[in-house]
Design an enzyme around this catalytic site. Structure first.
Site, PDB file in Angstrom:
ATOM      1  NE  ARG A 139      -1.650   1.853   3.429  1.00  0.00           N
ATOM      2  CZ  ARG A 139      -2.542   2.574   4.012  1.00  0.00           C
ATOM      3  NH1 ARG A 139      -3.962   1.996   4.888  1.00  0.00           N
ATOM      4  NH2 ARG A 139      -1.974   3.220   5.736  1.00  0.00           N
TER       5      ARG A 139
ATOM      6  CE1 TYR B 275      -5.282   6.322   7.997  1.00  0.00           C
ATOM      7  CE2 TYR B 275      -4.854   5.750   5.515  1.00  0.00           C
ATOM      8  CZ  TYR B 275      -4.971   5.746   6.370  1.00  0.00           C
ATOM      9  OH  TYR B 275      -4.451   4.047   7.037  1.00  0.00           O
TER      10      TYR B 275
ATOM     11  CG  ASP C 272      -6.907   3.490   3.546  1.00  0.00           C
ATOM     12  OD1 ASP C 272      -8.335   4.003   2.431  1.00  0.00           O
ATOM     13  OD2 ASP C 272      -7.570   3.511   4.120  1.00  0.00           O
TER      14      ASP C 272
ATOM     15  CG  HIS D 196      -8.012   7.230   6.077  1.00  0.00           C
ATOM     16  ND1 HIS D 196      -8.329   7.540   7.482  1.00  0.00           N
ATOM     17  CD2 HIS D 196      -8.183   5.874   6.339  1.00  0.00           C
ATOM     18  CE1 HIS D 196      -8.818   6.869   8.285  1.00  0.00           C
ATOM     19  NE2 HIS D 196      -8.291   5.748   7.527  1.00  0.00           N
TER      20      HIS D 196
ATOM     21  CD  GLU E  86      -8.355   0.727   2.469  1.00  0.00           C
ATOM     22  OE1 GLU E  86      -7.126  -0.290   2.644  1.00  0.00           O
ATOM     23  OE2 GLU E  86      -8.489   1.277   4.261  1.00  0.00           O
TER      24      GLU E  86
ATOM     25  CD  GLU F 241     -10.360   0.987   7.468  1.00  0.00           C
ATOM     26  OE1 GLU F 241      -9.590   0.640   6.724  1.00  0.00           O
ATOM     27  OE2 GLU F 241     -10.227   1.870   8.128  1.00  0.00           O
TER      28      GLU F 241
ATOM     29  NE  ARG G  89      -9.516  -2.214   3.811  1.00  0.00           N
ATOM     30  CZ  ARG G  89      -8.707  -2.543   4.581  1.00  0.00           C
ATOM     31  NH1 ARG G  89      -8.231  -3.806   4.394  1.00  0.00           N
ATOM     32  NH2 ARG G  89      -7.776  -1.589   5.375  1.00  0.00           N
TER      33      ARG G  89
ATOM     34  CD  GLU H  49      -4.332  -2.523   6.455  1.00  0.00           C
ATOM     35  OE1 GLU H  49      -6.027  -3.377   6.634  1.00  0.00           O
ATOM     36  OE2 GLU H  49      -3.911  -1.213   6.295  1.00  0.00           O
TER      37      GLU H  49
ATOM     38  CD1 TRP I 150      -8.393  12.520   9.910  1.00  0.00           C
ATOM     39  CD2 TRP I 150      -8.524  10.534  10.354  1.00  0.00           C
ATOM     40  NE1 TRP I 150      -6.981  11.231  10.096  1.00  0.00           N
ATOM     41  CE2 TRP I 150      -6.904   9.851  10.442  1.00  0.00           C
ATOM     42  CE3 TRP I 150      -9.418   8.839  10.743  1.00  0.00           C
ATOM     43  CZ2 TRP I 150      -6.273   9.177  10.928  1.00  0.00           C
ATOM     44  CZ3 TRP I 150      -8.653   7.381  11.601  1.00  0.00           C
ATOM     45  CH2 TRP I 150      -7.102   8.069  10.870  1.00  0.00           C
TER      46      TRP I 150
HETATM   47  O1  EZ4 Z   1      -7.505   4.544   9.835  1.00  0.00           O
HETATM   48  O2  EZ4 Z   1      -7.573   1.401  12.026  1.00  0.00           O
HETATM   49  O3  EZ4 Z   1      -6.719   0.474   6.018  1.00  0.00           O
HETATM   50  N1  EZ4 Z   1      -6.385   0.956   7.330  1.00  0.00           N
HETATM   51  C1  EZ4 Z   1      -6.814   2.142   8.133  1.00  0.00           C
HETATM   52  C2  EZ4 Z   1      -6.667   2.762   8.930  1.00  0.00           C
HETATM   53  C3  EZ4 Z   1      -7.820   3.230  10.308  1.00  0.00           C
HETATM   54  C4  EZ4 Z   1      -7.263   2.690  11.578  1.00  0.00           C
HETATM   55  C5  EZ4 Z   1      -8.732   3.383  12.544  1.00  0.00           C
HETATM   56  O4  EZ4 Z   1      -8.585   3.577  13.645  1.00  0.00           O
HETATM   57  O5  EZ4 Z   1      -7.803   2.999   7.361  1.00  0.00           O
HETATM   58  O6  EZ4 Z   1      -5.321   2.991   9.958  1.00  0.00           O
HETATM   59 CO    CO Z   2      -8.417   1.944   5.589  1.00  0.00          CO
END
Ligand code: EZ4
Ligand code: CO
Length: 405
Positions: free
Chosen positions: A147, A159, A212, A214, A238, A264, A285, A341, A405
């Protein structure tokens, strides 16, 4: 075999973990992970005050009935706190069942479908060159899937990038409040497309690349990103957009062949039902700890398999090694397993608390053959690192608007 006691531990060997220990009247115990990052003590209170008293005296073998009792039986259903609590109990009960049978949990699920479990590692850098150097180092260690995250020029923090921090989600001083981070979609687009262009030039075409987002993009922005990244052949993109409206992934899907992964933060099969049955995603995920344990993840995996969706369980540092072990048993079994992961097993202190024999070699992991989940929890070591309040960051656009976030 009746449940005679349930103990809850909170320990902070670098970050907080909530561990559930279910004890039976014949002297066995099982362990589960119930960590909910930034809301840990809500799960602790829920387990101690509302769950444990109801389970004392129940048959520890009745995993499905206890799952239903804690889900349907509470009337309110779902929810991150509730499902993390169910997860902790559920994993512990599978651990116990394996110990009674003298079999690792993957045997109870149906046995192994593969010899080893493919992993993806994280390369996160302060700029593109730094990220790619880290990716090369991981490839040299044998990782075949990586990743890539890189700092966005013009933003204070990005992030997935550590910057001057030592760990992910480093604890924030003595009076912690959620740190605030800024976000700019145009600045991000300038960086991320260039990152993958340079990645393919430097790393070649054999390594699998992932990213990711996010959840920072709207669906049409995700569609555009997927299209721009197509030449660089990602294994998956992701959390491109939040999918509270599961239908919104149609917009992304209609525009790009970049494979999509999400889940997630999901707590139940209902959160991903439409995404899966409409084949709007390629990887699901969900984590055992946040979605109600092994019982839930087995059900989600089987449902996903019908629609060509593979599993790719969350493997962040805020899931304890007990969750990782639970995923390993599911990953060894699931016919539609995709990838796991992997960010290591935590700090030195964490590795003294949670001990196991999971082996990692050449970018793959090998499930434990010990009865149950195969993880031990050192209570004395855990007691040396008491709970510390800590939060995940919040994100704001440059004009101050609160963002994902
Ligand atoms: O930000 O688990 O793919 N992994 C992620 C993580 C999340 C955290 C949040 O608690 O996106 O790093
Ligand atoms: Co993630």
């Amino acid at each position: 075999m009746k449940i005679s006691d349930i103990k809850i531990f909170v320990t902070c060997p670098g970050r907080n973990f909530v561990t559930v220990k279910v004890i039976t009247d014949n002297g066995l115990f099982g362990l589960g992970d119930a960590t909910l990052n930034g809301r840990e003590m809500a799960v602790v209170a829920y387990l101690q005050e509302h769950v444990a008293p109801c389970l004392i005296g129940k048959d520890a073998h009745a995993i499905e009935d206890i799952w239903q009792y804690l889900y349907k039986g509470v009337y309110w259903r779902k929810g991150a706190v509730n499902m993390a609590a169910i997860a902790g109990i559920d994993m512990a009960l599978w651990d116990i069942k394996g110990k009674v049978a003298g079999l690792p949990v993957y045997q109870l699920l149906g046995g192994k479908s593969r010899k080893s479990v493919g992993l993806y590692a994280h390369a996160s850098g302060d700029d593109i060159a730094d990220t790619l150097l880290k990716a090369e180092a991981l490839m040299a260690q044998g990782f075949k899937a990586i990743r890539l995250q890189s700092a966005v020029p013009g933003l204070k923090v990005t992030y997935g990038v550590l910057g001057d921090k030592e760990n992910y989600y480093e604890l924030q001083g003595n009076r912690p409040l959620p740190p605030e981070e800024d976000w700019s979609t145009p600045k991000y687009f300038n960086m991320v497309v260039e990152l993958f262009k340079q990645a393919r030039e430097k790393l070649g075409n054999d390594v699998q690349l992932l990213h990711d987002v996010h959840s920072r993009l709207t669906p049409i922005e995700s569609a555009r990103l997927g299209k721009l990244l197509e030449p660089y052949n990602l294994l998956f993109l992701e959390d491109a957009s939040i999918a509270e409206n599961q239908d919104s992934y149609k917009t992304i899907r209609q525009h790009t062949t970049t494979p999509l992964a999400i889940g997630e933060t999901y707590n139940t099969i209902w959160d991903c039902k439409d995404l899966i049955q409409n084949q709007l995603i390629d990887y699901i995920r969900t984590a055992a700890t946040h979605a109600g344990g092994i019982t839930s993840l087995k059900r989600i995996a089987d449902f996903a398999g019908i629609y060509n969706v593979k599993t790719a369980p969350h493997g962040a540092p805020d899931l304890s090694p007990i969750c990782f072990a639970a995923h390993m048993h599911l990953n060894a079994w699931a016919p539609n397993f995709g990838i796991q992961e992997f960010v290591g097993f935590g700090t030195q202190e964490a590795q003294q608390i949670f001990t196991h024999d999971i082996q990692v070699k050449d970018g793959a992991a090998f499930v434990s053959d010990k009865p149950g989940l195969g993880v031990d929890f050192n209570e004395d070591a855990a007691a040396l690192y008491p709970y510390k309040r800590s939060y995940l960051p919040v994100s704001r656009l440059e004009d101050g608007t609160l963002w994902n976030w």
